[in-house]
Design a protein around this motif. Structure first.
Motif, short mmCIF file in Angstrom:
data_model
loop_
_atom_site.label_atom_id
_atom_site.label_comp_id
_atom_site.label_asym_id
_atom_site.label_seq_id
_atom_site.Cartn_x
_atom_site.Cartn_y
_atom_site.Cartn_z
N TYR A 61 0.85 -1.18 0.00
CA TYR A 61 0.00 0.00 0.00
C TYR A 61 0.89 1.23 0.00
O TYR A 61 2.01 1.20 0.49
CB TYR A 61 -1.01 0.00 1.15
N HIS A 62 0.36 2.28 -0.63
CA HIS A 62 1.13 3.51 -0.66
C HIS A 62 0.19 4.66 -0.95
O HIS A 62 -0.93 4.47 -1.41
CB HIS A 62 2.26 3.43 -1.69
N CYS A 63 0.66 5.85 -0.66
CA CYS A 63 -0.08 7.04 -1.02
C CYS A 63 0.02 7.24 -2.53
O CYS A 63 1.08 7.05 -3.12
CB CYS A 63 0.49 8.25 -0.29
N HIS A 64 -1.10 7.60 -3.16
CA HIS A 64 -1.08 7.83 -4.60
C HIS A 64 -1.23 9.31 -4.95
O HIS A 64 -1.38 9.66 -6.11
CB HIS A 64 -2.19 7.01 -5.28
N PHE A 65 -1.20 10.16 -3.94
CA PHE A 65 -1.26 11.61 -4.21
C PHE A 65 0.12 12.06 -4.65
O PHE A 65 1.09 11.89 -3.89
CB PHE A 65 -1.70 12.35 -2.94
N GLU A 119 6.33 11.60 -5.91
CA GLU A 119 6.96 12.26 -4.75
C GLU A 119 6.62 11.52 -3.45
O GLU A 119 7.51 11.18 -2.67
CB GLU A 119 6.49 13.71 -4.66
N HIS A 120 5.34 11.28 -3.21
CA HIS A 120 4.96 10.73 -1.90
C HIS A 120 5.47 9.30 -1.69
O HIS A 120 5.76 8.91 -0.56
CB HIS A 120 3.44 10.80 -1.73
N VAL A 121 5.56 8.52 -2.77
CA VAL A 121 6.10 7.17 -2.63
C VAL A 121 7.59 7.24 -2.34
O VAL A 121 8.10 6.57 -1.43
CB VAL A 121 5.81 6.33 -3.89
N GLN A 122 8.30 8.07 -3.09
CA GLN A 122 9.73 8.23 -2.83
C GLN A 122 9.99 8.76 -1.43
O GLN A 122 10.92 8.35 -0.75
CB GLN A 122 10.36 9.17 -3.87
N MET A 123 9.10 9.62 -0.95
CA MET A 123 9.31 10.20 0.37
C MET A 123 9.04 9.21 1.50
O MET A 123 9.32 9.53 2.66
CB MET A 123 8.44 11.45 0.54
N GLY A 124 8.46 8.06 1.18
CA GLY A 124 8.39 7.01 2.20
C GLY A 124 7.00 6.47 2.53
O GLY A 124 6.88 5.66 3.45
#
Lengths: 419, 433
Positions: free
Chosen positions: A189-193, A197-202
């Motif tokens: 699961y990950h943020c898709h906004f 950026e948000h995936v790379q940011m963690g």
């Protein structure tokens, strides 16, 4: 790390009725005559209420720590804005299940990487509430956040977390996502906004679904299985989830320092298992709610693999970096039984399990790999892309961990994943 | 002065906007041929399986406004298009491809996966210059006016690339690539000779994946040297387009040189009414792997590089994926359906959580949304904040499909772009025309 709060809401009689139906499913795995009917529809009668699980996540920013002693990447790492004991700016999720509203708000600025490890039983009605706490370092950013259950096959757009195709959660608000997993296996699961950026940011984590077969069927006894295999071939004793990511220190610095990044310049500096780089990968699980957890407080998930000789060990591998990685384990044969939350079997039931010593895994892919713990000793598990065994360009580090095997009977039964 | 409440103003103000969107979506562009499907694979066929391609230069439009000088294969003596036309033939037939060259340097076509390719009647051969240095992987057509005729017998059914074999590092990057689809003899409804490769012929899609380093293209356009050690792709394309152009119809008239869209347009799986899967053919014409991630549905990988996923005894060795990692030069074919697993319905089976009010959600980000502000397939569109463009026609669902090497899901670094498209799922009854 968390197993979500689970409220048993199912009678023994109802459970038996449901399990009987699921048993029928389990003995007829992956055998639709139609080209696409590889998974029969859920057979739980609607009259039987599903068990429920609920979970509360908060999305925010924070500071974490890459391995000490790595050469600096001036001026990007260590970040001079970082508080004592930390050196890298991140976005992330927090498990705030059961906390009061005041306590939840107090988690602003305390993001963790990787996100809480989530495990659910198949056919559970899952509610995941996401609260957007905003960004403590970048109050100028009014970013939304979402939960995207990566690989989930049955999400309607509303619950898929892609803001352009449904909605995202504004700062100070929350939204409850609903999932009913019909397919066992390892997901993410990950943020898709603004996901690049948000995936790379963690904002990345592993979520897995345990098969109904774990309750036992006519063909297999109750136990721990990866899939509804019908024959027990995916049974395991211990499970360890490894989330593979890369950290591009420059982009993290730019986010903290109000600068923009050209993502096509992507060039990662750190390579992590569960948000930690070797040797931090070996540190025990921590408590993200406790200051006593120290330097790795906001990177609580250990990648140390422990087992008794002869035990079957499941590795749930997931990659939310932007590059391919190849996991290898010295001295251990790896049996790949699943890819992308699906049992590796053809539609006619033909087995496609593969014995190998390297498992290549692309961005967004997952693999389920079982090995039998060999003789007592220490074995290394690492990324055969040896450039990923570095911390900030310095040697020795990165995506590397240990498999520590004890004599039979030494370790008690595992009570939760990665423990 | 009329007194209207605020909500009514909002609703009224949306009317011309919605009308305009519907008009754009419904009215075919003047260049749209009646034979062209608005979405999906578009075959170039020839009765004698003889094709004429012209290597030529032209411009491709990127969604951020940039315009890139490209080389590609035009059909016959036609206008520049990116990528080259999709050649469709039947396994076992003799195929002829006449390549005409209008580029200022020699060029050629290789047909990976096809054997015994002849060039002007002789086995196609690598070429070298006077110093013995390899200049082309295969027989060339001379610069400016040359031509060469390739012939081969179409190999096993499946999906193949065709691409330049001359200075291939540069010319393929410049856009000299296209797709060759080989259909099984007697079974055009199948991807290959296996019965379990059957698909809905109205739901056949081609994703020819590529990338663009604009510096290289500028260097070629200005006839300057280019240092390949500085190569850095900035645009990532499906069928020569980047999101959001990928979801525009085939032959959209604002993309005159990029005729092929990549919008998947399906209805929910139904064992009686809609039992057949869509077929997606992935091809990688680029230099790195493209990890392609469809949301909302897995896909069954049934073939790779023109060969079915099967064992020596014909066992089915296809497998399920939510991530299709396509390596450079590879092709992968998948079957895909979308199941309305829960059948959410506002009356009988409502979603078990509340839909937040408008002020408690972010719509977008950006000026557009593909969400009807209604969680139900076929539901009436709800109210949107002022200024947000609604792209939803009839309560259809949209899922995204994109490269999960997320820097590739950008237009020169800008989000929600690049190697990305949408999967449109219409209500079971379809959308009114």
């Amino acid at each position: 790390m968390t197993d979500p709060v689970r409220q048993p809401s199912i009678s023994r009689r109802a459970l038996l009725a449901g399990v009987t139906g699921l048993g029928t499913w389990a003995v007829l795995p992956e055998r639709g005559s139609d080209a696409q009917l590889r998974r029969p529809a859920a057979v739980l009668p609607r009259a039987v209420p599903n068990p429920t699980a609920s979970l509360h996540l908060a999305a925010t920013d924070g500071w974490v720590s890459m391995p000490q002693g790595a050469p600096p990447i001036s001026p990007f790492w260590p970040d001079p804005l970082a508080p004592a004991g930390a050196d890298l700016y991140v976005f992330g999720f927090r498990d705030v299940t059961g906390l009061s509203a005041t306590e939840v708000t107090a988690q602003r600025g305390k993001a963790q990487i990787s996100a809480p490890l989530l495990g659910f039983d198949q056919e559970t009605d899952i509610r995941i509430t996401l609260t957007n706490l905003g960004l403590s370092v970048r109050p100028d950013l009014t970013d939304g956040h979402t939960v995207h259950w990566h690989g989930f096959r049955n999400a309607i757009p509303l619950f898929d977390g892609v803001p352009e195709l449904s909605i995202s959660v504004p700062i100070g608000r929350d939204f409850t996502y609903f999932y009913r997993p019909h397919d066992a296996g390892t997901y993410m699961y990950h943020c898709h906004f603004e996901d690049v950026e948000h995936v790379q940011m963690g904002m990345t984590g592993i979520v897995y679904v345990r098969p109904a077969q774990n309750a036992g069927t006519a063909d297999v006894p109750p136990g721990k299985y990866v899939y509804n295999d019908g024959d027990g071939t995916t049974r395991y004793d211990r499970e360890f989830a490894l989330m593979l990511t890369e950290v591009w220190a420059e982009a993290h610095y730019r986010d903290a320092h109000i600068q923009t990044t050209d993502w096509t310049d992507y060039k990662p500096s750190f390579f992590a298992f569960n948000g930690r780089c070797h040797p931090d990968t070996l540190a025990p699980n921590g408590d993200p709610m406790s200051a006593a957890a120290g330097r790795l407080r906001y990177q609580p998930i250990s990648s140390l693999i422990t087992a008794n000789a002869g035990e079957r060990v499941l590795l749930r591998l997931a990659n939310l970096g932007y590059q391919n990685h190849t996991v290898t384990a010295d001295g251990v044969d790896l049996l790949v039984v699943g890819k992308d939350a699906a049992l590796l079997r053809g539609r006619d039931g033909s087995a496609e399990y593969q014995v190998t010593n390297t498992v290549q895994i692309g961005p967004g892919e997952s693999r389920d790999v079982i090995f039998t713990a060999p003789d007592p000793g220490t074995y290394l598990l690492y990324d055969r892309d040896l450039m990923s065994l570095a911390n900030a360009g310095g040697g020795r580090g990165g995506q590397l961990t240990e498999i520590r095997v004890s004599p039979p009977g030494t370790l008690p039964a595992q009570t939760r994943a990665n423990a | 002065m009329l007194r209207l409440d605020r909500g009514r103003w909002k609703r009224l103000s949306a009317v011309p906007l919605v009308a305009a969107i519907v008009a754009v979506l419904v009215v075919p562009g003047p260049s749209q041929s009646t034979a062209s499907p608005p979405a999906g694979l578009e075959c170039l066929t020839a009765g004698d399986n003889a094709f004429e391609l012209t290597a030529t230069g032209g411009y491709a439009a990127m969604p951020d406004g940039n315009t890139i000088y490209m080389w590609s294969y035009a059909a016959g003596g036609g206008a520049f298009q990116l990528p080259g036309p999709t050649l469709c033939v039947t396994s076992g037939v003799k195929v002829t491809v006449v390549l005409h060259n209008s580029l200022p340097e020699p060029t050629s076509i290789t047909f990976p996966g096809q054997v015994q390719v002849l060039a002007d009647g002789q086995p196609a051969q690598p070429e070298t210059d006077a110093a013995g240095t390899l200049t082309s992987l295969t027989t060339t057509a001379a610069a400016n006016t040359g031509s060469v005729t390739y012939t081969f017998t179409a190999g096993p059914p499946g999906t193949y690339l065709y691409q330049s074999g001359t200075d291939a590092q540069k010319q393929v990057q410049m856009g000299l690539y296209g797709a060759l689809v080989v259909r099984p003899a007697g079974h055009p409804e199948r991807e290959n000779d296996r019965a379990d490769s059957a698909f809905d012929r109205d739901r056949e899609y081609l994703y020819l994946l590529g990338e663009i380093d604009p510096d290289l293209h500028l260097a070629v356009e200005r006839k300057r040297a280019y240092d390949f050690t500085r190569y850095k792709a900035r645009y990532f394309t499906i069928n020569g387009r980047s999101m959001p152009d990928t979801i525009a119809p085939n032959h959209a008239d604002w993309l005159p040189a990029q005729p092929y869209g990549a919008l998947i347009h399906i209805r929910p799986y139904d064992p009686v009414g809609n039992p057949k899967p869509a077929l997606i053919r992935y091809l990688n014409a680029g230099s790195v792997s493209y990890p392609f991630h469809p949301h909302g549905s897995d896909e069954q990988l049934i073939a790779r590089d023109g060969r079915p996923a099967q064992g020596p005894g014909g066992q089915d060795l296809s497998y399920s994926n939510f991530l299709i990692d396509v390596a450079p030069g590879q092709t992968v074919d998948t079957l895909m359906i979308w199941k309305d697993a829960e059948h959410w319905d506002p009356q009988g089976n409502p979603i078990p959580v509340p839909l937040p009010s408008l002020q408690d959600q972010i719509v977008g980000p950006g000026p557009e949304t593909w969400f009807a502000e209604n969680p139900y397939l076929g539901g009436e569109p709800g109210e949107l904040p002022p200024g947000v463009v609604q792209n939803n026609q009839c309560g259809e669902y949209y899922h995204v499909a994109h490269s999960h090497a997320l820097e590739q899901a950008t237009n020169y670094g800008a989000s929600f772009g690049g190697m990305m498209t949408l999967i449109r799922i219409d209500p079971p009854a379809g959308c009114p025309a």
